[in-house]
Every structure is written in C-alpha cells, then in structure tokens.
Design a protein around this motif. Structure first.
Motif, PDB file in Angstrom:
ATOM      1  N   PRO A  79       0.817  -1.217   0.000  1.00  0.00           N
ATOM      2  CA  PRO A  79       0.000   0.000   0.000  1.00  0.00           C
ATOM      3  C   PRO A  79       0.849   1.264   0.000  1.00  0.00           C
ATOM      4  CG  PRO A  79      -0.115  -1.093   2.136  1.00  0.00           C
ATOM      5  CD  PRO A  79       0.654  -1.995   1.245  1.00  0.00           C
ATOM      6  N   VAL A 112       3.801   1.796  -1.519  1.00  0.00           N
ATOM      7  CA  VAL A 112       4.303   2.098  -2.863  1.00  0.00           C
ATOM      8  C   VAL A 112       3.164   2.661  -3.717  1.00  0.00           C
ATOM      9  CG1 VAL A 112       5.295   1.083  -4.944  1.00  0.00           C
ATOM     10  CG2 VAL A 112       6.134   0.389  -2.720  1.00  0.00           C
ATOM     11  N   ARG A 113       1.964   2.110  -3.517  1.00  0.00           N
ATOM     12  CA  ARG A 113       0.805   2.597  -4.263  1.00  0.00           C
ATOM     13  C   ARG A 113       0.500   4.052  -3.908  1.00  0.00           C
ATOM     14  NH1 ARG A 113      -3.720  -0.421  -2.431  1.00  0.00           N
ATOM     15  NH2 ARG A 113      -2.371  -2.180  -2.011  1.00  0.00           N
ATOM     16  N   ALA A 114       0.631   4.389  -2.617  1.00  0.00           N
ATOM     17  CA  ALA A 114       0.249   5.735  -2.190  1.00  0.00           C
ATOM     18  C   ALA A 114       1.281   6.789  -2.583  1.00  0.00           C
ATOM     19  CB  ALA A 114       0.054   5.759  -0.678  1.00  0.00           C
ATOM     20  N   CYS A 115       2.522   6.370  -2.809  1.00  0.00           N
ATOM     21  CA  CYS A 115       3.606   7.340  -3.035  1.00  0.00           C
ATOM     22  C   CYS A 115       3.380   8.129  -4.328  1.00  0.00           C
ATOM     23  CB  CYS A 115       4.951   6.635  -3.090  1.00  0.00           C
ATOM     24  SG  CYS A 115       6.315   7.773  -3.390  1.00  0.00           S
ATOM     25  N   PRO A 116       3.318   9.483  -4.245  1.00  0.00           N
ATOM     26  CA  PRO A 116       3.038  10.266  -5.448  1.00  0.00           C
ATOM     27  C   PRO A 116       4.236  10.437  -6.377  1.00  0.00           C
ATOM     28  CG  PRO A 116       3.245  11.723  -3.574  1.00  0.00           C
ATOM     29  CD  PRO A 116       3.384  10.324  -3.050  1.00  0.00           C
ATOM     30  N   THR A 117       5.442  10.167  -5.900  1.00  0.00           N
ATOM     31  CA  THR A 117       6.602  10.423  -6.755  1.00  0.00           C
ATOM     32  C   THR A 117       7.330   9.160  -7.192  1.00  0.00           C
ATOM     33  OG1 THR A 117       8.168  10.570  -4.932  1.00  0.00           O
ATOM     34  CG2 THR A 117       7.026  12.597  -5.539  1.00  0.00           C
ATOM     35  N   ALA A 124      -0.571   5.030   4.822  1.00  0.00           N
ATOM     36  CA  ALA A 124      -1.016   3.823   4.128  1.00  0.00           C
ATOM     37  C   ALA A 124      -0.495   2.544   4.775  1.00  0.00           C
ATOM     38  CB  ALA A 124      -0.576   3.869   2.662  1.00  0.00           C
TER      39      ALA A 124
END
Lengths: 331, 177
Positions: free
Chosen positions: B64, B66-71, B98
């Motif tokens: 979760p 890695v999915r949430a990371c915006p960059t 997350a």
C-alpha cells in the motif's frame, strides 16, 4: 485481557500512540479543494447553460475566489511536507496508482484555468463592481488589469480563454468533479486507515465540497433569484450528504471489526459530540432549516446559513482526517 | 527471488539487540528505530502468557505504501524489498498513512526512512544486521524461492502467523509459533 507494550525505545511522537502526520494543513487543503471545485462547477455549468449575463455572480464574480484559495491551499500543502526542498519531485512524476499524484496534476490544471477564467471577464467584473457600489474593488481591478496588459504572454492567454470559453468550460466542469472526488479518494486510498477505507468518501467529499461552493456563491450573490436558487440547491445537496453519511456508517457497522471500531469513535466515542452535534447539527441541519424558512418567506440573513455550511465543511474534514489517523488495524 | 524473515516467538526474550544492531548498522538517528520490540501480554492472573515480537517493515507483496507514493520514491527492488529513494521523497506522509504496521517514520532530515532488510548486506550474501546479532538465534532470513534457505525450512516445519493479514498486504515477516 490482551495488552501490547513497546519495550524497545521508539518514541516517535507522530507515530505513537497513534499516527499523527497530517495536521491542520491537510483538512484545510481538502476543504479548499472542495470549495474551489464547487464554485467552478457551478460557474462552468451555468456558463454552458448560457446564463452568463443572467447570473453574473455565479459565472463571473465568484470565480475570483478559486485561484486565491487554491494558492493558499497549495502554500499549506507545501508547508505540510517534511522534505520541502524536494517538493518539485511531485511535478516530475505521474503515477496513476497514487491519488495524491494525479490529484496534484488535476489541481495544477484547475489552478491555471481558474486564474484565466476571471481574468478573461475583467471588463465585466469592473463594470459589475462599479454598478454595485464597490468603487474600491473596481479601482483595484483596474490597476490589476493595467498591470497584466503590460506583461508578456499573459494577455495572449486571456484572449485565448475569451475565444475558447465553451470548450474550457466543459473541461473545467469535468475537472472540478474530479477534483471534488479526489479530495475524498486521497484519504480512502490509505489501506491502513479503516475509517477512510470506503469508496463512499469520494462522492461524500464531492457533495460536501459542492455544497460549500453553493454556500459561497449564495453569500456573494446580490440578486434574490440567484440566492433562492442556491438555497434550494444547497438543501438538496445537504439531503444527499446526510444520506451518504448514513450509508458510510452503515457500511462501517456492517463491516469487519477494524471498521466497526473506527465507527465506534463516532457512535459513542470521542468524536460523537463534535461530529453529530457540531458538524451534522450545526453544519447541515441548522442551515438546511434556516434555508427552508427563507424559502417560506421569513427573512433570514443569508450570511448565517452560508457561514454555517462553510464552517461545517471545514470541521467535517478536520474530524475525518483526525479520526482516520486514530483508526487502525488491530493485531 | 523473494526475501522473507521468520521470527520464533518461543525463543525471543525481548532483549532488543536487533534494535541496537539496526541503529548502529544503518546510522539511525537517536530516538528513532527501524525495528522495535513489542511485548504481548494475554490472559488473567494466574493464567498469564507473554511473548515478544520484534517488528519491522513487512516488505509486503501487495504494497500500500508504494501505491500511495506520489513520486515513486517508495519502490520495490529485486527480492521484494521495499525501499525509499531519499532525494525523490517529498515527505508528504502518504506512505506512513497507508502502512498498517507503522513501519515508516520521518527521518529528522525530512525524508521517509524504513527498514531495508539491510539490502547492502543481503546482496553480499550476509544476513541483515538484526538477524546476525540475535543472541537466541530466534530470527531466520532467506529466500522463499530457495527450499533450503533457513526461512523456507522453518516455515515448512512450524506453524506461523503474520501481522494484520486482513489488511490484504501479504506481509513477508512471519512469526513462528
């Protein structure tokens, strides 16, 4: 009895006793995003319906607000980052999986459009302010207009907006819905927070944002027909919002234990009074009732319900962000 | 290749050597830690039970964070290890929100920091620092795809559980009962 203690040293104040990494900046930003989305949604909708001259406050005057508040929201957002010097990395990547990433891009596009939309109505705005005895504002806007006309490139963009208002309005209408949903989806993407982990948060935040937008327009409006129209819209939106809140909590109470516990914070726990009393009671019910009285012919200063709705929208987001960070999986 | 860790809760005495080893190996600033020890108390006197869990990032299969990371600063490297690229991290906190395990924290320099399974040691064939110092040898590390690795062996022989499986993250740190 079951008890968990940490025996090794790890005194990180924003992780224990519960996660607390998002303070006031994030809910304020979500509120601003929703409000800007709401105002732009109505402005572009009534523009598309061809009511630009009939409803000048909705289509023209109210759109002065979004660029200003989005700029404030962005300042708070960057201020909330812990690795501030690297904030530009956000604009170097696009990740569809991460709502924060595509949300930042949508907000950037909406921000740019929201600057040029009111600028393209500069002449109309100055005339409007002069007609409505806002001499000081008219003067300031004239100064701004002079300044802008001296700048390079920008007058070209303003002309471009004036020539292509219709397609821009359609795009903005769509993007403002995306922006409104994004403010909720940003939270529900967080797997670990059971209170946020509901897809209903997207539509709920959208409706709440649009209702704050309607309240802002209603407050600014100077003609009775427009005020009445937005009062009526607001009542409808509040009813939808209440339905979504009910459905949200039903989903939690019927869900797995982690969600049942997160809902218990609102059903007898520490957030009960502030959520049902202040947000639902004073931020939704009271303004809806005041607006109903207004429509029935009683005279109620429009500022009161409008202010209550706006304050309620902000409080709602503060509560959701705070309570969500307390809610967690249990192990 | 799939790195995983198993911890024998029957052997763990909660000495927190793993915590100190990690802090030393990875220059973790004072007051912070990438791994930590939890004491789990259960039951009512005189029927009391106690066990320790040395917890850290679970290097989940379904991440979760890695999915949430915006960059894209949070990413998965070879062997399923979840890492953070410091100069891509903007410190927004999305990954911390997350993560169901509270495995991530803000480094005082601003970026998000977490357990790396000591990938700099593992790539050379060594065990992570925490595993190598454990005085009771309660920690097992290795490649799940290799049937002869210590972690594969113990997971085959003993019963185990993972933390918050209902979060759907498929964690790769196992606790052997």
């Amino acid at each position: 009895m079951k008890e968990q203690l940490m025996v090794s040293g790890r005194e990180i104040s924003n992780l224990y006793p519960h996660v607390d990494v998002w303070g006031f900046g994030i809910p304020l930003y979500l509120f601003i995003g929703g409000l800007a989305a709401g105002i732009l949604l109505f402005a572009t909708y009534y523009f598309i319906k061809g009511k630009a001259d009939e409803m000048p406050v909705t289509v023209k005057v109210s759109t002065i607000i979004p660029p200003i508040i989005i700029a404030i929201g962005l300042a708070f957002l960057v201020g909330d980052l812990h690795h501030k010097a690297y904030f530009w990395q956000l604009m170097m990547h696009f990740r569809l999986e991460s709502p924060m990433s595509w949300g930042a891009w949508v907000l950037t596009v909406v921000f740019v459009i929201s600057i040029f939309w009111p600028l393209s109505y500069m002449d109309d705005l100055i005339v409007f302010f002069e007609q409505n005895n806002k001499k000081w504002l008219a003067k300031q806007f004239k100064k701004v207009q002079k300044l802008i006309n001296k700048l390079p490139v920008i007058p070209w963009f303003i002309k471009f907006t004036q020539r292509n208002r219709k397609p821009i309005a359609y795009v903005t209408f769509f993007l403002s819905i995306v922006l409104g949903i994004y403010t909720g989806i940003l939270l529900s993407a967080m797997n670990a927070r059971p209170l946020w982990n509901s897809s209903l948060l997207g539509p709920l935040f959208l409706v709440s944002g649009v209702s704050t937008g309607a309240a802002a327009i209603m407050w600014m409006s100077n003609n009775e027909a427009e005020k009445k129209l937005f009062s009526r819209i607001d009542i409808g939106l509040i009813i939808i919002e209440l339905t979504f809140i009910l459905l949200l909590f039903l989903g939690f109470v019927w869900g797995p234990e982690a969600q049942v516990r997160s809902a218990e914070m609102f059903l007898g726990g520490e957030f009960t009074a502030v959520f049902w009393g202040i947000f639902v009671g004073m931020g939704l019910f009271l303004p809806a009732i005041l607006e109903l009285f207004e429509l029935k012919g009683y005279h109620i200063p429009i500022a009161i319900p409008a202010f209550l709705i706006l304050l309620g929208g902000l409080i709602f987001r503060v509560i959701m962000v705070d309570a969500g960070q307390i809610s967690t999986y249990l192990y | 290749m799939r790195y995983a860790m198993a911890l024998d809760i029957k052997k763990c005495v909660g000495c927190a050597d793993c915590v100190v080893a990690c802090q030393t190996e990875n220059n973790v600033p004072i007051g912070f830690a990438r791994d930590w020890v939890i004491e789990n108390g259960k039951g009512v006197y005189p029927e009391l039970f106690l066990h320790f869990e040395s917890q850290r990032c679970n290097h989940c299969d379904n991440t979760p964070c890695v999915r949430a990371c915006p960059t894209g600063a949070s990413h998965v490297i070879d062997g399923g290890i979840v890492k953070v690229t410091h100069n891509e991290c903007i410190g927004c906190g999305a990954c911390i929100e997350a993560c169901p395990y509270e495995a991530r924290y803000f480094h005082p320099d601003g970026y998000v920091d977490k357990c790396t399974f000591c990938d700099h040691r593992v790539s050379k064939g060594d065990n992570p620092a925490c595993v190598s110092v454990c005085p009771t040898s309660c920690m097992y590390f290795g490649d799940l795809d290799d049937a002869n690795s210590p972690v594969s062996k113990i997971l085959r022989e003993r019963q185990f559980y993972v933390l918050a499986p209902e979060a759907g993250t498929k964690p790769q740190v196992y606790f052997v009962k």
